[in-house]
Design an enzyme around this catalytic site. Structure first.
Site, short mmCIF file in Angstrom:
data_model
loop_
_atom_site.label_atom_id
_atom_site.label_comp_id
_atom_site.label_asym_id
_atom_site.label_seq_id
_atom_site.Cartn_x
_atom_site.Cartn_y
_atom_site.Cartn_z
N GLU A 1 47.02 47.39 41.83
CA GLU A 1 45.56 47.56 41.71
C GLU A 1 45.05 48.80 42.41
O GLU A 1 44.20 49.51 41.89
CB GLU A 1 44.80 46.36 42.30
CG GLU A 1 44.83 45.11 41.48
CD GLU A 1 46.13 44.38 41.63
OE1 GLU A 1 46.93 44.79 42.49
OE2 GLU A 1 46.35 43.41 40.90
N HIS B 1 42.19 32.64 44.73
CA HIS B 1 41.80 32.94 43.36
C HIS B 1 40.39 32.48 43.07
O HIS B 1 40.01 32.32 41.92
CB HIS B 1 42.79 32.30 42.39
CG HIS B 1 44.15 32.90 42.46
ND1 HIS B 1 45.01 32.65 43.49
CD2 HIS B 1 44.78 33.76 41.65
CE1 HIS B 1 46.13 33.32 43.30
NE2 HIS B 1 46.01 34.01 42.19
#
Lengths: 394, 405
Positions: free
Chosen positions: B141, B210
């Site tokens: 990322e 998450h």
């Protein structure tokens, strides 16, 4: 004829650094037909998974002179910045590039303004090499409105969009993914140009470098990663920070080349070679073995982690400007006094630029809010009652 | 009133200086045509187009921000009733239309290409546009966000997808330092027209890592714009607006909202990035919300209406900057505010919104502003515990009753 034309092109290429002043007058010894001079680089190149280029580099007298002049300009600029910092006209962080000029100049000699360069915070000289002016640089360093970033960036944020210089970044290593993104855009728009992402030996240990290298190799991006290895990551010597200080080998599946970064002709040769390679095959790593005389920044004396003998030793044996001076003198391109004159001219230019920059005013307070968003936002700002208070966000 | 007078005084005192007060008052893009007209188009690049726009079919543009069915308030020229789709398909439609329109738009993310996107937002795009425009990245990322920003510096318009918003924490440095600040530190030389999007929010027992809500972390990055979509209609409009914007935009989607079905217009429409949406006009209290909490609020509203309350519900949509115009008008009408958000209590969107309302509309408030937010805990896995972390409709009803005493 071709050589003369080549020489003119080369001297034109280094014009931006001298655009305020006259071109060098032709010297009697090197008249209209400028014969190329073949010089051997100081040390041969070392390759990793690639056949290194030849040690023999072609150059011309005018190119050598331009190298000398431009490097002296950079050296002078950084030293003047040192004294400005000490007199508190430059604040914050100031990272000086003296000693490493050969990398900036050699790189510039091998590429065009359409190719992109991105580097970290030791960016003053690369900005200059890309066509930035001394006045803009000093004004930016002193936070004035005529600075290249309007005084809002500072030492670590020099940019020049029209000649492909993308900065100027403060966070170590973060510019490398940006550089790979530049190469991606170049490939996307099929420009046939390359991007050079410069970083230091300290940044070579950043994970994002390897991430970006992996992606660049996967997608065959025309990016060249240049490690300016000055052997110290601020106060930490490379052997204390890196298990494997052979940074040109760090690419593993990506080929690499180790270059003597204090030899401007070697740098030029390597960068030319790398550009050709990258356009065909994707990323390549260049390691420039170079040295900085100053400390990491102005707050670092630079002598607590290395001996003064080491610094003077490098200055005596490997200084890039001295090497060019010797080349010029031995090839009788100019006399010692002519070179001294050039240095005097350069010094005066720098002093004039500083004086001009000092007179530039500070930015207007309204500049605090400009350029936060691109103008396209066009937001009209209203108070609670939209009749009374209205403004338009810049 | 005092706030307006004060700011007016400041205005007259310093005509040249842009007073910071004015900037806190409200940053909202307005159509020059005004809000009374039911049809206007505000392009997110600031160009306002009149009723006639060369780019779209004339006469049938619908861009009013009311969440009622689109055909209820369009012009009388009978438009087609539109087509029904799920929210992720609406996002895909918006993305596809923009990719068709501008060859500079490309998509980067993990599994966006051949796999079709982990939430199917980019399904089919790779076969249509090829590998250079829909790029499968490795799991990196930090660097691919950085690469997107580097590409944006040269004029490309990448759409970077974080598979889950929480993963973008790895790219925080790139987003805050490079994405948000490059326009400023370069003195305006570089524009970063990047869109960073991805699903976030608390899902169904996805676990703490998450279930992150990043809007609170990103909100103080200067130079960034943040929007949160909540319906298929505004998802498509905001996606298109974000891509067309010259500024970096973070588009927050929600994991649990991807399968919402809605009928959206066939015509092309682009929503305003800085505007809030009036979900339900009312008189008694203003409820400000965004993303998934909008649905919890609407559920609570059913109960409240039965109990005789008339709440006004506004989906703020634009998390940075706040649409203080819409919010202000509402506060002036109802004098009570309840903020319902999914962020954590500490340093969340609600706390900034509260501060903004107090700064600007203090005199209009009859009661303290209440803010219902998630608990300051990592989201637990167990279902019951997860339910207690997030604001539930019953709590909203109780809060309204308390405020409206």
């Amino acid at each position: 004829m071709a050589a003369a034309a080549a020489a003119r092109r080369l001297s034109a290429a280094s014009l931006p650094l001298r655009h305020h002043h006259l071109l060098l007058r032709p010297f009697a010894s090197s008249a209209s037909g400028q014969p190329p001079i073949a010089v051997e680089t100081s040390v041969p190149f070392t390759g990793h998974k690639i056949e290194p280029p030849s040690r023999l580099v072609d150059t011309t007298p005018s190119e050598l002179l331009s190298f000398f002049r431009d490097m002296s300009m950079m050296r002078r600029m950084e030293i003047a910045a040192d004294s400005l910092y000490k007199s508190k006209l430059i604040r914050g962080f100031c990272h000086l590039y003296d000693g490493q000029e050969a990398v900036a100049i050699g790189l510039e000699a091998a590429i065009t303004k359409k190719d992109a360069i991105i580097t970290a915070y030791r960016d003053h000289c690369i900005f200059l090499a890309r066509g930035g002016s001394l006045v803009e640089s000093y004004a930016e360093l002193m936070g004035r409105r005529s600075g290249c970033s309007k005084g809002k960036g500072g030492s670590m944020h020099f940019y020049k969009k029209d000649s492909g210089f993308f900065g100027g970044h403060g966070i170590v290593g973060a510019q490398v993914p940006l550089g790979c993104g530049l190469a991606f855009a170049q490939k996307y728009t099929k420009e046939g140009t390359v991007s050079f992402a410069l970083y230091g030996d300290g940044a070579a240990n950043q994970g994002q470098l390897f991430e970006a290298l992996n992606i660049s190799a996967l997608w065959d991006l025309p990016v060249i990663l240049v490690c300016e290895n000055n052997h110290y990551g601020m106060g930490t010597a490379e052997w204390r920070a890196a298990k494997s200080p052979a940074y040109y080998k760090r690419g593993d599946y990506v080929p690499g080349l180790k270059v003597d970064g204090m030899d401007v002709l070697a740098v030029k040769q390597a960068c030319k070679f790398a550009k050709e390679y990258a356009l065909q095959n994707g990323p390549i790593i260049l390691e420039m073995d170079t040295y900085r005389y100053h400390g990491h920044s102005m707050s670092d004396p630079g002598s607590t982690y290395r001996t003064r003998d080491e610094i003077t030793g490098v200055r005596q044996e490997r200084d890039p400007i001295e090497r060019i001076r010797k080349l010029i003198l031995s090839n009788e391109v100019a006399t010692a006094s002519e070179l001294k004159d050039i240095e005097k001219e350069v010094r005066k230019e720098v002093d004039d630029a500083i004086a001009q920059a000092k007179e530039s005013p500070m930015p207007d307070p309204s500049e605090l809010f400009t350029n936060v968003y691109a103008k396209g936002l066009g937001a009209e700002v209203f108070g609670a009652d939209r009749k009374e208070v209205k403004a338009v966000l810049p | 009133m005092a706030a307006a007078l004060q700011t007016a005084a400041l205005l007259s005192a310093s005509s040249n200086l842009i007073d910071p007060q004015r900037f806190r008052v409200g940053l909202s893009a307005r159509s020059l045509i005004g809000r009374r007209g039911s049809i206007f188009v505000v392009r997110s690049d600031g160009r306002t187009s009149g009723f006639f726009n060369a780019k779209s079919r004339s006469g049938n543009l619908i861009t009013n921000a009311v969440a009622t069915k689109a055909d209820a308030s369009t012009s009388s020229t009978a438009s087609k009733p539109g087509h029904e789709l799920l929210l992720f398909e609406a996002l895909r439609e918006g993305l596809e239309e923009e990719m068709d329109r501008d060859p500079h738009v490309c998509v980067m993310g993990e599994d966006v290409g051949h796999y079709g996107g982990s939430y199917k937002v980019t399904k089919g795009l790779a076969t249509k546009y090829g590998d250079l425009r829909v790029l499968d990245t490795p799991i990196a990322e930090n660097s691919f966000t950085g690469m997107g920003i580097g590409a944006a510096m040269t004029g490309l318009r990448p759409v970077v997808e974080g598979m889950n918003m929480g993963f973008l924490l790895l790219a925080f440095n790139q987003i805050s330092n490079n994405c948000g600040m490059l326009h400023y530190t370069s003195g305006g030389q570089f524009k970063i027209p990047i869109v960073i999007r991805g699903p976030g929010g608390v899902g169904r027992q996805l676990g703490a890592e998450h279930s992150q809500r990043l809007e609170s972390y990103f909100q103080s990055i200067p130079g960034l714009q943040m929007v949160a979509c909540s319906t298929a209609y505004n998802a498509k409009g905001l996606m298109k607006a974000a891509i067309r914007s010259e500024n970096p935009v973070v588009l927050f989607e929600h994991v649990l909202l991807y399968n919402l079905k809605e009928r959206i217009p066939d015509e092309e429409y682009v929503l305003c990035l800085e505007e809030a949406e009036m979900v339900r006009p009312g008189e008694h209290i203003t409820i400000l919300t965004y993303s998934r909490m909008r649905y919890h609020v609407m559920q609570a509203v059913k109960t409240l209406v039965n109990k005789g309350y008339d709440p006004e519900v506004i989906d703020i949509r634009s998390l940075k900057p706040f649409d203080l115009y819409t919010i202000g008008n509402s506060v002036k009408k109802t004098h009570r505010v309840l903020i319902v958000e999914e962020c954590m209590r500490t340093g969340g969107i609600g706390s900034s919104l509260r501060a903004a309302i107090i700064d600007n509309f203090w005199d209009y408030l009859d009661a303290p502003i209440m803010c219902l937010s998630s608990q300051d805990v990592p989201t637990p896995y167990a279902g019951t515990l997860e339910e207690w972390t997030v604001v539930q409709p019953a709590q909203i009803v109780a809060a309204v009753e308390q405020l409206c005493q």
